[in-house]
Design an enzyme around this catalytic site. Sequence first.
Site, PDB file in Angstrom:
ATOM      1  CB  CYS A 139      -3.119  -5.484   5.233  1.00 10.90           C
ATOM      2  SG  CYS A 139      -3.249  -3.776   5.841  1.00 10.90           S
ATOM      3  CG  HIS A 187      -7.598  -5.851   2.720  1.00 15.92           C
ATOM      4  ND1 HIS A 187      -7.443  -6.754   3.746  1.00 15.92           N
ATOM      5  CD2 HIS A 187      -7.062  -4.687   3.164  1.00 15.92           C
ATOM      6  CE1 HIS A 187      -6.851  -6.169   4.771  1.00 15.92           C
ATOM      7  NE2 HIS A 187      -6.604  -4.925   4.444  1.00 15.92           N
ATOM      8  CD  GLU A 242      -8.626  -9.912   2.440  1.00 16.30           C
ATOM      9  OE1 GLU A 242      -8.540  -9.200   3.448  1.00 16.30           O
ATOM     10  OE2 GLU A 242      -7.958  -9.688   1.408  1.00 16.30           O
TER      11      GLU A 242
END
Length: 229
Positions: free
Chosen positions: A85, A173, A175
Amino acid sequence: MSRRAVCLKHVPFEGPGAFATSLYTRGITLERYLVPSDGLPKDAGELLIVMGGPMSVNDATQWMAEETVFIRKAIDGGTPVLGICLGSQLMAKALGASVLKGHALEIGMTQITVTPEGRQDPFFRSCPERFSVFQWHGEVFDLPVGAVPLAGSNVAPLQAFRFGPFAYGLLFHLEMDEPGITALCRECASGLAAAKTTASEVMERARPCLPQLHVYADRLIAHLLTALH
């Protein structure tokens, strides 16, 4: 001597999530630095992970200028780098590309498509040609000179790039976990309103997808760590 990964954070509520689990299970020590308050570490370790945050890379802050130089030095030195990001936008800026406002906010689960170049990438070729990822951003980046475009979406035609063999910038993302989503929805609630969605809608759509995203996250970390062998 244990191997070290370094994680640069920009706000307390955006951490490495599933990436941390992947590193720990492989015996890699993970050092975390909240850059605006802690400053930068002495070096980038053997793997550098640069996380997200609600600020813009175009903000004229001293710590961000210093971090951009730090990231470029790590990339030029051959350290595997993973930017997520804001982290990917910092990578793009460090490599000389522009970061600008996107056509629309991308918040929650959105579909990305792997590029033809991505189908040849050591990591992205292991992913489906189209799959859903978690997003929370309003700005996008241009492709740095010499970088390979790996994936895109309808809103952001460039969602991921690779520079050299082991520097990856992901606008999305892999994660993200449930506590991370809850924190984002709490701390960045104005984004929900702007995107005309709610915290419950974001969580409801994301929850079933998180286990598969974490499989991809683990696979990406495993690939990056091959640079250390």
